[in-house]
Structures are given as structure tokens and as C-alpha cells.
Motif scaffolding. Structure first.
Motif, short mmCIF file in Angstrom:
data_model
loop_
_atom_site.label_atom_id
_atom_site.label_comp_id
_atom_site.label_asym_id
_atom_site.label_seq_id
_atom_site.Cartn_x
_atom_site.Cartn_y
_atom_site.Cartn_z
N VAL A 137 0.84 -1.20 0.00
CA VAL A 137 0.00 0.00 0.00
C VAL A 137 0.87 1.25 0.00
O VAL A 137 0.58 2.23 -0.70
N PHE A 138 1.97 1.21 0.76
CA PHE A 138 2.86 2.37 0.86
C PHE A 138 3.88 2.37 -0.28
O PHE A 138 4.04 3.39 -0.97
N PHE A 139 4.56 1.25 -0.46
CA PHE A 139 5.61 1.19 -1.47
C PHE A 139 5.06 1.44 -2.87
O PHE A 139 5.71 2.08 -3.70
N CYS A 140 3.87 0.91 -3.15
CA CYS A 140 3.29 1.01 -4.48
C CYS A 140 2.19 2.07 -4.55
O CYS A 140 2.29 3.03 -5.30
N GLY A 141 1.14 1.90 -3.75
CA GLY A 141 -0.03 2.78 -3.85
C GLY A 141 0.29 4.24 -3.55
O GLY A 141 0.07 5.12 -4.40
N VAL A 142 0.80 4.51 -2.37
CA VAL A 142 1.11 5.89 -1.98
C VAL A 142 2.18 6.47 -2.88
O VAL A 142 2.10 7.64 -3.30
N THR A 143 3.18 5.68 -3.21
CA THR A 143 4.27 6.17 -4.06
C THR A 143 3.75 6.57 -5.44
O THR A 143 4.11 7.63 -5.96
N LEU A 144 2.91 5.74 -6.06
CA LEU A 144 2.40 6.06 -7.39
C LEU A 144 1.53 7.31 -7.38
O LEU A 144 1.61 8.15 -8.29
N VAL A 145 0.70 7.45 -6.35
CA VAL A 145 -0.17 8.64 -6.28
C VAL A 145 0.67 9.91 -6.15
O VAL A 145 0.47 10.89 -6.87
N LEU A 146 1.63 9.90 -5.23
CA LEU A 146 2.47 11.08 -5.03
C LEU A 146 3.35 11.34 -6.26
O LEU A 146 3.55 12.50 -6.65
N ALA A 147 3.87 10.28 -6.86
CA ALA A 147 4.73 10.46 -8.04
C ALA A 147 3.94 11.01 -9.22
O ALA A 147 4.44 11.85 -9.97
N LEU A 148 2.71 10.55 -9.39
CA LEU A 148 1.86 11.08 -10.46
C LEU A 148 1.61 12.57 -10.25
O LEU A 148 1.72 13.36 -11.19
N ALA A 149 1.28 12.94 -9.01
CA ALA A 149 1.04 14.35 -8.72
C ALA A 149 2.29 15.18 -8.97
O ALA A 149 2.23 16.25 -9.59
N ALA A 150 3.45 14.68 -8.52
CA ALA A 150 4.69 15.41 -8.71
C ALA A 150 5.04 15.53 -10.19
O ALA A 150 5.50 16.59 -10.65
N ARG A 170 12.99 27.07 -12.91
CA ARG A 170 14.03 26.52 -12.05
C ARG A 170 13.44 25.73 -10.89
O ARG A 170 14.04 24.76 -10.42
N SER A 171 12.26 26.13 -10.45
CA SER A 171 11.63 25.42 -9.32
C SER A 171 11.34 23.97 -9.68
O SER A 171 11.48 23.07 -8.85
N ALA A 172 10.93 23.72 -10.93
CA ALA A 172 10.63 22.35 -11.35
C ALA A 172 11.88 21.48 -11.31
O ALA A 172 11.86 20.34 -10.84
N ALA A 173 12.99 22.03 -11.82
CA ALA A 173 14.25 21.28 -11.79
C ALA A 173 14.70 21.03 -10.36
O ALA A 173 15.20 19.94 -10.03
N ALA A 174 14.51 22.02 -9.49
CA ALA A 174 14.91 21.85 -8.09
C ALA A 174 14.07 20.77 -7.41
O ALA A 174 14.59 19.96 -6.65
N VAL A 175 12.76 20.75 -7.71
CA VAL A 175 11.88 19.74 -7.11
C VAL A 175 12.29 18.35 -7.57
O VAL A 175 12.35 17.41 -6.77
N ARG A 176 12.57 18.20 -8.87
CA ARG A 176 12.99 16.89 -9.37
C ARG A 176 14.30 16.44 -8.73
O ARG A 176 14.47 15.26 -8.40
N THR A 177 15.21 17.37 -8.53
CA THR A 177 16.49 17.02 -7.90
C THR A 177 16.28 16.58 -6.47
O THR A 177 16.86 15.58 -6.02
N ILE A 178 15.44 17.31 -5.72
CA ILE A 178 15.18 16.96 -4.32
C ILE A 178 14.50 15.59 -4.22
O ILE A 178 14.85 14.77 -3.36
#
Length: 300
Positions: free
Chosen positions: A86-99, A110-118
Motif C-alpha cells: 500500500v505504501f511502497f506502491c499505492g502511496v508512491t504512485l499517487v504522489l509520483a503522479l502528482a509530482a 528553475r523550481s521544477a528542476a529543483a523539485v525533481r532534484t530533491i
């Protein structure tokens, strides 16, 4: 010259090139067969015996497998692995899709590149060091409890990894943190491959951002989502390092997972046959979950 399969003519030169290719590949195949297939065959053999790893082995047939499916301790570890999904797959996919969607909307900034780096930074941190760091964060005097105290939520503070009710979710969020950057990068790359004319057509049809996401972005990311789900599901089912460093399966077996259970059986209880059977069953569970996903990705 003679006709081969499918009517393709095979000349001596082509056969010679094919044999040369096989000769170059043969050492790698032999090494793979010895290390991987040979080890798998040994595991299958061990799973049929009652053996402590040193003394005489006693043939017990499928009783080790029966123990896996009837022992509450074995079943609980498998259940915990599915809860981690649920966490490794479900939560990760939802947050990654949003990001991925948000960084696409801010492309060029520049903010987008910084977010991807972080987000990608956890990938370059050794998982052992990350697990140790999160153990400090989750401790009674750790950063998480200090933040909760600062915002007036001191009543909910606890030793998050020491409480049976919160230990498994706490470990799950570590897995989400560790996998989020990689999955975000994969989905971001997938979004960049979607034809921009599809978005323009959706806007001309009056689609809003949510409708555009479900009509264009999500279908266009099917293969990337399947690959991401495959990686994160395997990480959840085969999890060992994060759990071992943070909790070692405790407290009170609240975070015991198949990897830890196999380790304890083999090296703690000297039940090599039982550990091998558990490993074979775990491999079967992984295949049962992954194969339907791969078929989904293969569909046109």
C-alpha cells in the motif's frame, strides 16, 4: 545454401556468425545458470528436507510448504508484505503522479528542476544510511516528535518504530520516500513522450485539468505505470534492508516480513528447509502479482 525456418536462406557465413554470437554469449549464460538457476535448484531441493545447515538432512516432502500456508507466523509475514505494498506502491504512485504532473506544468522553471532534484536525492543515499537516519527521526526525541510538539500535537508523539500500531506504517513511509524520486522520474519521462497535440485537442473540446489528466495523461502513462508498479511491488514483497535496520521485525513481530522471516528461519532457528520453502513461496507470490501486470502492459 538451404532454406531455414520461415523461408529465410541461411548461408554458411550466417551460420558462422550465429555460432560466433553463441560462443560470446555462452560464458555469461553458463555463469547465470550456475549462480541463478543452480541456486534456485538447490533451494527447491533444500525445501524438501528438514535440515539445520550442518547435520544430516531428513526428507520431509512438502511439509515445509504446508507449514508456510498453515503457520500463523508465516502468514502474518506475508500479510505484512502486502500491507507494505500500500505504501511502497499505492502511496508512491499517487504522489509520483502528482509530482510528475505538477513539474510538467512548471516545465522550464528553475523550481521544477529543483523539485525533481530533491525528489531524486534518496536514490543516491545508501539505504542503510537512510534507514538509520529515519530511525533517528522516528525516535522518541526525534525530529518528527519535536515538530509535533512545536505545533501543539504533543499528545500524539511516541516512539513510532517502537509502537506495534505505528511501526509498519512508519516503515512503509520510509519505502515511499526511498522510491518516490525514481518513480517520479519515470513518469515525468513518460509524460514528455505524450504528443502535445492530444492536450491541445482536449483543451479545444473544453476539458479542464482533471479531465485532461484522466483522458490524456493517465492512458499515455500506462506502460510507465506498469513498470513503476512492478518495481515497487517487488520492493515491498522482497523488502529486507529497511525493515532489518529499523526494527528487525519488531516490536512483537509487528513488522515481520518474508525477508526477515526467511533470515530468522535460516540463521536464527537453523531451519534451512523451512527458509527455502518460504523463499520459493515468496517467489511464487511475486510472479502471481507481476505476471498480470506485464500482460496489461503488453496490451495495445
Amino acid at each position: 545454401m538451404r532454406a531455414g525456418r520461415g523461408g529465410i536462406l541461411k548461408t554458411p557465413a550466417k551460420r558462422r556468425r550465429a555460432l560466433i554470437g553463441v560462443a560470446f554469449v555462452a560464458p555469461a549464460l553458463a555463469l547465470y545458470g550456475w549462480l541463478i538457476l543452480g541456486s534456485f535448484g538447490n533451494a527447491v531441493q533444500y525445501s524438501l528436507y528438514d535440515w539445520n545447515g550442518v547435520g544430516k538432512a531428513t526428507f520431509v516432502g512438502f511439509s515445509n510448504y504446508l507449514d508456510v500456508f498453515t503457520s500463523p507466523a508465516r502468514l502474518v509475514s506475508l500479510l505484512h508484505a502486502f500491507e507494505l505494498m500500500v505504501f511502497f506502491c499505492g502511496v508512491t504512485l499517487v504522489l509520483a503522479l502528482a509530482a510528475a504532473v505538477l513539474t510538467r506544468a512548471a516545465v522550464g522553471r528553475r523550481s521544477a528542476a529543483a523539485v525533481r532534484t530533491i525528489l531524486f536525492m534518496p536514490q543516491v543515499i545508501p539505504i542503510v544510511a537512510a534507514a538509520v537516519g529515519w530511525s533517528w527521526i522516528y525516535s522518541r526525541e526525534g525530529a518528527l516528535n519535536q515538530i509535533l510538539d512545536a505545533i501543539g500535537l504533543g499528545g500524539v508523539t511516541r516512539a513510532w518504530l517502537g509502537d506495534p500500531n505505528t511501526a509498519l506504517p512508519a516503515v512503509g513511509f520510509i519505502g515511499t520516500w526511498a522510491l518516490l524520486g525514481l518513480v517520479t522520474m519515470m513518469l515525468t519521462a513518460g509524460i514528455s513522450k505524450i504528443d502535445s497535440s492530444l492536450y491541445e485537442a482536449a483543451r479545444l473540446d473544453g476539458a479542464n485539468a482533471v479531465q485532461e489528466f484522466f483522458a490524456v495523461t493517465l492512458p499515455g502513462l500506462r506502460r510507465e505505470l506498469v513498470v513503476s508498479a512492478t518495481l515497487t511491488i517487488i520492493a515491498a514483497l522482497a523488502s529486507f534492508d529497511i525493515v532489518y535496520i529499523t526494527t528487525q521485525g519488531g516490536p512483537n513481530r509487528a513488522t515481520i516480513v518474508p525477508g526477515i522471516d526467511i533470515y530468522n528461519l535460516a540463521f536464527g532457528q537453523q531451519q534451512v528447509g523451512g527458509a527455502a520453502a518460504m523463499g520459493i513461496v515468496l517467489m511464487g507470490v511475486v510472479l502471481l502479482v507481476i505476471i498480470p501486470l506485464q500482460r496489461l502492459a503488453a496490451k495495445d
